[in-house]
Design an enzyme around this catalytic site. Structure first.
Site, PDB file in Angstrom:
ATOM      1  N   ASN A   7       0.862  -1.183   0.000  1.00 11.51           N
ATOM      2  CA  ASN A   7       0.000   0.000   0.000  1.00 11.51           C
ATOM      3  C   ASN A   7       0.904   1.241   0.000  1.00 11.51           C
ATOM      4  OD1 ASN A   7      -1.387   2.294   1.056  1.00 11.51           O
ATOM      5  ND2 ASN A   7      -3.040   0.969   1.732  1.00 11.51           N
ATOM      6  N   ASP A   9       0.020   4.468  -0.250  1.00  8.86           N
ATOM      7  CA  ASP A   9      -0.655   5.740   0.070  1.00  8.86           C
ATOM      8  C   ASP A   9       0.298   6.772   0.666  1.00  8.86           C
ATOM      9  OD1 ASP A   9      -3.030   4.581  -0.686  1.00  8.86           O
ATOM     10  OD2 ASP A   9      -3.792   4.323   1.347  1.00  8.86           O
ATOM     11  N   HIS A  10       1.187   6.293   1.548  1.00  3.85           N
ATOM     12  CA  HIS A  10       2.002   7.263   2.294  1.00  3.85           C
ATOM     13  C   HIS A  10       3.137   7.871   1.480  1.00  3.85           C
ATOM     14  CE1 HIS A  10      -0.561   6.992   5.543  1.00  3.85           C
ATOM     15  NE2 HIS A  10      -0.152   5.841   6.044  1.00  3.85           N
ATOM     16  N   ARG A  18       3.501  18.936   0.775  1.00  6.43           N
ATOM     17  CA  ARG A  18       3.964  20.178   0.133  1.00  6.43           C
ATOM     18  C   ARG A  18       3.188  20.519  -1.134  1.00  6.43           C
ATOM     19  NH1 ARG A  18       9.036  22.235   1.769  1.00  6.43           N
ATOM     20  NH2 ARG A  18       9.029  21.953   4.003  1.00  6.43           N
ATOM     21  N   HIS A  43      -5.518   3.738  -1.757  1.00  6.41           N
ATOM     22  CA  HIS A  43      -6.849   4.098  -1.260  1.00  6.41           C
ATOM     23  C   HIS A  43      -7.177   5.486  -1.786  1.00  6.41           C
ATOM     24  CE1 HIS A  43      -9.638   4.513   2.542  1.00  6.41           C
ATOM     25  NE2 HIS A  43     -10.250   4.807   1.423  1.00  6.41           N
ATOM     26  N   ARG A  45      -9.254   8.182  -1.295  1.00  5.18           N
ATOM     27  CA  ARG A  45     -10.205   8.682  -0.298  1.00  5.18           C
ATOM     28  C   ARG A  45     -11.020   9.833  -0.875  1.00  5.18           C
ATOM     29  NH1 ARG A  45      -8.683   6.860   5.131  1.00  5.18           N
ATOM     30  NH2 ARG A  45     -10.424   8.166   5.760  1.00  5.18           N
ATOM     31  N   ARG A  49      -6.750  13.000   0.398  1.00  2.00           N
ATOM     32  CA  ARG A  49      -5.667  13.492   1.261  1.00  2.00           C
ATOM     33  C   ARG A  49      -4.293  12.967   0.825  1.00  2.00           C
ATOM     34  NH1 ARG A  49      -6.913  10.267   6.856  1.00  2.00           N
ATOM     35  NH2 ARG A  49      -8.923  11.283   6.565  1.00  2.00           N
ATOM     36  N   HIS A  50      -4.268  11.840   0.121  1.00  5.17           N
ATOM     37  CA  HIS A  50      -2.963  11.351  -0.367  1.00  5.17           C
ATOM     38  C   HIS A  50      -3.059  10.957  -1.846  1.00  5.17           C
ATOM     39  CE1 HIS A  50      -4.892   7.707   1.070  1.00  5.17           C
ATOM     40  NE2 HIS A  50      -4.505   7.840   2.333  1.00  5.17           N
ATOM     41  N   GLU A  70      -8.433   0.459  -2.968  1.00  2.00           N
ATOM     42  CA  GLU A  70      -9.245   0.526  -1.747  1.00  2.00           C
ATOM     43  C   GLU A  70     -10.194   1.691  -1.894  1.00  2.00           C
ATOM     44  OE1 GLU A  70      -7.659   1.207   2.176  1.00  2.00           O
ATOM     45  OE2 GLU A  70      -6.249  -0.383   1.770  1.00  2.00           O
ATOM     46  N   THR A 100      -6.611   6.732   9.661  1.00  2.00           N
ATOM     47  CA  THR A 100      -6.563   5.628   8.710  1.00  2.00           C
ATOM     48  C   THR A 100      -7.888   4.882   8.851  1.00  2.00           C
ATOM     49  OG1 THR A 100      -5.376   3.627   8.059  1.00  2.00           O
ATOM     50  CG2 THR A 100      -5.379   4.133  10.395  1.00  2.00           C
ATOM     51  N   THR A 101      -8.146   3.898   7.985  1.00  2.72           N
ATOM     52  CA  THR A 101      -9.403   3.148   8.072  1.00  2.72           C
ATOM     53  C   THR A 101      -9.503   2.537   9.466  1.00  2.72           C
ATOM     54  OG1 THR A 101      -8.938   2.554   5.785  1.00  2.72           O
ATOM     55  CG2 THR A 101     -10.822   1.485   6.826  1.00  2.72           C
ATOM     56  N   GLU A 151     -11.014  -9.240   3.105  1.00  2.00           N
ATOM     57  CA  GLU A 151      -9.731  -8.922   3.746  1.00  2.00           C
ATOM     58  C   GLU A 151     -10.000  -8.860   5.242  1.00  2.00           C
ATOM     59  OE1 GLU A 151      -7.459  -5.569   2.235  1.00  2.00           O
ATOM     60  OE2 GLU A 151      -6.508  -5.300   4.201  1.00  2.00           O
ATOM     61  N   HIS A 191      -3.824  -4.536   7.749  1.00  2.12           N
ATOM     62  CA  HIS A 191      -3.961  -3.386   8.660  1.00  2.12           C
ATOM     63  C   HIS A 191      -3.115  -3.579   9.914  1.00  2.12           C
ATOM     64  CE1 HIS A 191      -5.486   0.300  10.316  1.00  2.12           C
ATOM     65  NE2 HIS A 191      -6.073   0.518   9.158  1.00  2.12           N
ATOM     66  N   GLY A 192      -2.205  -2.656  10.103  1.00  3.97           N
ATOM     67  CA  GLY A 192      -1.367  -2.672  11.304  1.00  3.97           C
ATOM     68  C   GLY A 192      -0.283  -3.730  11.282  1.00  3.97           C
ATOM     69  N   GLY A 213       1.053  -1.319   4.380  1.00 10.11           N
ATOM     70  CA  GLY A 213       1.464   0.007   3.946  1.00 10.11           C
ATOM     71  C   GLY A 213       2.428   0.700   4.873  1.00 10.11           C
ATOM     72  N   HIS A 214       1.919   1.176   5.996  1.00  5.74           N
ATOM     73  CA  HIS A 214       2.677   2.101   6.846  1.00  5.74           C
ATOM     74  C   HIS A 214       4.061   1.587   7.213  1.00  5.74           C
ATOM     75  CE1 HIS A 214       3.783   4.207  10.573  1.00  5.74           C
ATOM     76  NE2 HIS A 214       3.267   5.239   9.932  1.00  5.74           N
TER      77      HIS A 214
HETATM   78  N1  PXP Z   1      -5.942  -2.853   4.394  1.00  6.32           N
HETATM   79  C1  PXP Z   1      -6.853  -1.860   4.435  1.00  6.32           C
HETATM   80  C2  PXP Z   1      -8.246  -2.190   4.047  1.00  6.32           C
HETATM   81  C3  PXP Z   1      -6.496  -0.557   4.816  1.00  6.32           C
HETATM   82  O1  PXP Z   1      -7.436   0.402   4.862  1.00  6.32           O
HETATM   83  C4  PXP Z   1      -5.149  -0.287   5.110  1.00  6.32           C
HETATM   84  C5  PXP Z   1      -4.742   1.116   5.444  1.00  6.32           C
HETATM   85  O2  PXP Z   1      -4.861   1.923   4.326  1.00  6.32           O
HETATM   86  C6  PXP Z   1      -4.228  -1.337   5.024  1.00  6.32           C
HETATM   87  C7  PXP Z   1      -4.650  -2.618   4.688  1.00  6.32           C
HETATM   88  C8  PXP Z   1      -2.788  -1.126   5.316  1.00  6.32           C
HETATM   89  O3  PXP Z   1      -2.660  -0.843   6.676  1.00  6.32           O
HETATM   90  P1  PXP Z   1      -1.252  -0.396   7.224  1.00  6.32           P
HETATM   91  O4  PXP Z   1      -0.921   0.915   6.602  1.00  6.32           O
HETATM   92  O5  PXP Z   1      -1.478  -0.320   8.702  1.00  6.32           O
HETATM   93  O6  PXP Z   1      -0.269  -1.467   6.821  1.00  6.32           O
END
Ligand code: PXP
Length: 239
Positions: A7, A9-10, A18, A43, A45, A49-50, A70, A100-101, A151, A191-192, A213-214
């Protein structure tokens, strides 16, 4: 063997800090793919935002592996998915104020809308996954609306403290996996998840796709996104 969707996004979060044109998530996607990622997740959104519309459009043209979009089920976003046609959409709830979600999609409450969105995505040959808690009602509702996959939300596992609590969350994920597979759903998870907590979930048979992602983007700041991707893939494959 389970696969990794990165992911990105970041990468776009840094760019938007910026309101400039770098770093470009499209460049990031190329590096992730070269490092062995199975897919790229973004994602789109509602508040942009990103990731923005231009990113999704160019990623659709450039990503050779799976493009997983997403998104929430708001009509303007659904229309964008129909137009761009990613390989897969993962349906999530979306609150404007969240970082985040936060939770999973309530497929029971939104069953009518979900069924309609699934039908429209399938018409465009887009696979549909729902991001849900490992909860029987949510899994059944996803199956009844003809989703292809779910998921499983691993946030509760990621936040669990102590071996007992962690074990309980792993069992929840295993039970969710069993029920989903009985109902012919492909099972993803995310997630996480981090380099520190991936091992136990990666060992759960049947979880075939991880969306992370993160943690990967955080490591990428220091080692580069290709190496960060390769290191996560290695951990997912380590049994
Ligand atoms: N899966 C879903 C559905 C999410 O919304 C996210 C966050 O965008 C992720 C996975 C990835 O989560 P993380 O950034 O905590 O790895």
């Amino acid at each position: 063997m389970a696969v990794l969707n990165v992911n990105i996004d970041h990468v776009a979060t840094v760019r938007q800090a910026r309101l400039t044109d770098e770093p470009d998530p499209v460049w990031a996607a190329v590096q992730c793919e070269l490092a062995g990622a199975n897919g790229i997740t973004v994602h789109l959104r509602q508040d942009r935002r990103h990731i923005c519309d231009r990113d999704v459009r160019i990623l659709k043209e450039t990503v050779a592996c799976k493009l997983n979009l997403e998104m929430c089920m708001a009509e303007p976003i659904v229309k964008i998915a129909e137009a761009i046609q990613p390989d897969q959409v993962t349906l999530v709830p979306e609150k404007r104020a969240e970082l985040t979600t936060e939770g999973g999609l309530d497929c029971v409450r939104h069953q009518t809308r979900l069924a309609e969105v699934v039908k429209r995505m399938h018409k465009k040959r887009i696979l549909v996954s729902t991001f849900i808690a490992p909860d029987a009602e949510q899994i059944i509702a996803s199956a009844q609306t003809h989703c292809d996959a779910i998921e499983l939300h691993t946030g509760m596992y990621a936040n669990a403290k102590g071996p007992g609590a962690i074990r309980k969350r792993l069992i929840d994920l295993e039970r969710g996996r069993d029920l989903a597979m009985e109902n012919k759903l492909v099972v993803h998870a995310g997630h996480g998840l981090t380099y520190r907590n991936i091992a136990d979930v990666a060992r759960i048979e049947g979880l075939c796709e991880f969306n992370i992602g993160h943690s990967i983007i955080a490591r990428a700041v220091f080692v580069g996104i290709g190496q960060a991707t390769a290191e996560m893939i290695k951990l997912i494959h380590k049994k």
